[in-house]
Write a protein that holds these residues in place. Sequence first.
Motif, PDB file in Angstrom:
ATOM      1  N   UNK A  44       8.858   1.929   4.477  1.00  0.00           N
ATOM      2  CA  UNK A  44       8.864   1.536   3.058  1.00  0.00           C
ATOM      3  C   UNK A  44       7.436   1.198   2.640  1.00  0.00           C
ATOM      4  N   UNK A  45       6.919   1.959   1.678  1.00  0.00           N
ATOM      5  CA  UNK A  45       5.625   1.604   1.077  1.00  0.00           C
ATOM      6  C   UNK A  45       5.959   0.766  -0.149  1.00  0.00           C
ATOM      7  N   UNK A  46       5.262  -0.353  -0.341  1.00  0.00           N
ATOM      8  CA  UNK A  46       5.642  -1.229  -1.443  1.00  0.00           C
ATOM      9  C   UNK A  46       4.779  -1.003  -2.679  1.00  0.00           C
ATOM     10  N   UNK A  55      -1.623   6.438  -3.949  1.00  0.00           N
ATOM     11  CA  UNK A  55      -1.555   6.405  -2.482  1.00  0.00           C
ATOM     12  C   UNK A  55      -0.281   7.062  -1.970  1.00  0.00           C
ATOM     13  N   UNK A  56       0.818   6.768  -2.667  1.00  0.00           N
ATOM     14  CA  UNK A  56       2.117   7.294  -2.239  1.00  0.00           C
ATOM     15  C   UNK A  56       2.109   8.823  -2.253  1.00  0.00           C
ATOM     16  N   UNK A  57       1.523   9.407  -3.293  1.00  0.00           N
ATOM     17  CA  UNK A  57       1.452  10.880  -3.371  1.00  0.00           C
ATOM     18  C   UNK A  57       0.712  11.445  -2.160  1.00  0.00           C
ATOM     19  N   UNK A  74      10.136   3.931  -1.195  1.00  0.00           N
ATOM     20  CA  UNK A  74       9.264   3.097  -2.024  1.00  0.00           C
ATOM     21  C   UNK A  74       9.985   1.804  -2.374  1.00  0.00           C
ATOM     22  N   UNK A  75       9.294   0.688  -2.152  1.00  0.00           N
ATOM     23  CA  UNK A  75       9.879  -0.621  -2.406  1.00  0.00           C
ATOM     24  C   UNK A  75       9.291  -1.291  -3.639  1.00  0.00           C
ATOM     25  N   UNK A  90       7.951  12.202  -4.900  1.00  0.00           N
ATOM     26  CA  UNK A  90       8.552  12.630  -3.638  1.00  0.00           C
ATOM     27  C   UNK A  90       9.213  11.542  -2.812  1.00  0.00           C
ATOM     28  N   UNK A  91       9.489  10.374  -3.416  1.00  0.00           N
ATOM     29  CA  UNK A  91      10.136   9.287  -2.661  1.00  0.00           C
ATOM     30  C   UNK A  91      11.464   9.764  -2.081  1.00  0.00           C
ATOM     31  N   UNK A  92      11.739   9.345  -0.850  1.00  0.00           N
ATOM     32  CA  UNK A  92      12.994   9.717  -0.196  1.00  0.00           C
ATOM     33  C   UNK A  92      14.104   8.713  -0.495  1.00  0.00           C
ATOM     34  N   UNK A  93      13.724   7.500  -0.837  1.00  0.00           N
ATOM     35  CA  UNK A  93      14.702   6.488  -1.241  1.00  0.00           C
ATOM     36  C   UNK A  93      13.997   5.365  -1.990  1.00  0.00           C
TER      37      UNK A  93
END
Length: 221
Positions: A44-46, A55-57, A74-75, A90-93
């Motif tokens: 989980x990236x917050x 950053x998430x991308x 993603x949190x 592209x978050x998986x959840x």
Amino acid sequence: MDKKIELLKLIPEQGILPLYFYKDTEVSLNVLRALFNAGVRTVEYTNRGEAALKNFREMKQLCESELKGMYLGIGTIKNADTAKAFIDAGADYIISPGLVEDAARVADQNNMLWVPGCMTPTEIIRAEQLGAKFVKLFPGNILGPAFVSAIKELFPEIMFMPTGGVDLDKENIAGWFKAGVTAVGMGSKLISKQLLEAKDYSKIESLTKEAMEIVRSVKSK
């Protein structure tokens, strides 16, 4: 297999969900590599800073190019617009710190796992009504394992994961699993600010291996 079903299997199997945020993209990527090398397959990236989406991308691209089989959640998702932005990235959840109903609807529209943060039986009941199968107990340090023991039988279909209040300590982790949790979320007790600032990726990797070994030994009893 449906990704939602896959994740509902993977997170309990892993037993630990590492979570972190760091403003520097390169550090964020290298921590993800360290976690992958330790055997972690979902993180989980917050969403805690302006750099989070950018950053998430980059992290998602790294998963696709180099870290095959890594699922990235993603949190700290507190509204529908943020949920949509990270789903597009592209978050998986999606994980929320509370019961965010519009984020639940967005996740549902995208056939995506949504994990709400709950603190009371009323919130857990509402989460269940919204279709949640997996609930984050937050803040775990306030609730404690005794809370899980007290409510577990009321919610036989729900999987619970405390976040906050989980230490890298066998007795602490064993207490949570004995109470009936499915997994534990570990943030700063595993990936501390000091380790991030020192860029000590080998230490993050070794601590993660230690945490996973503790969880394995606790669950096998």
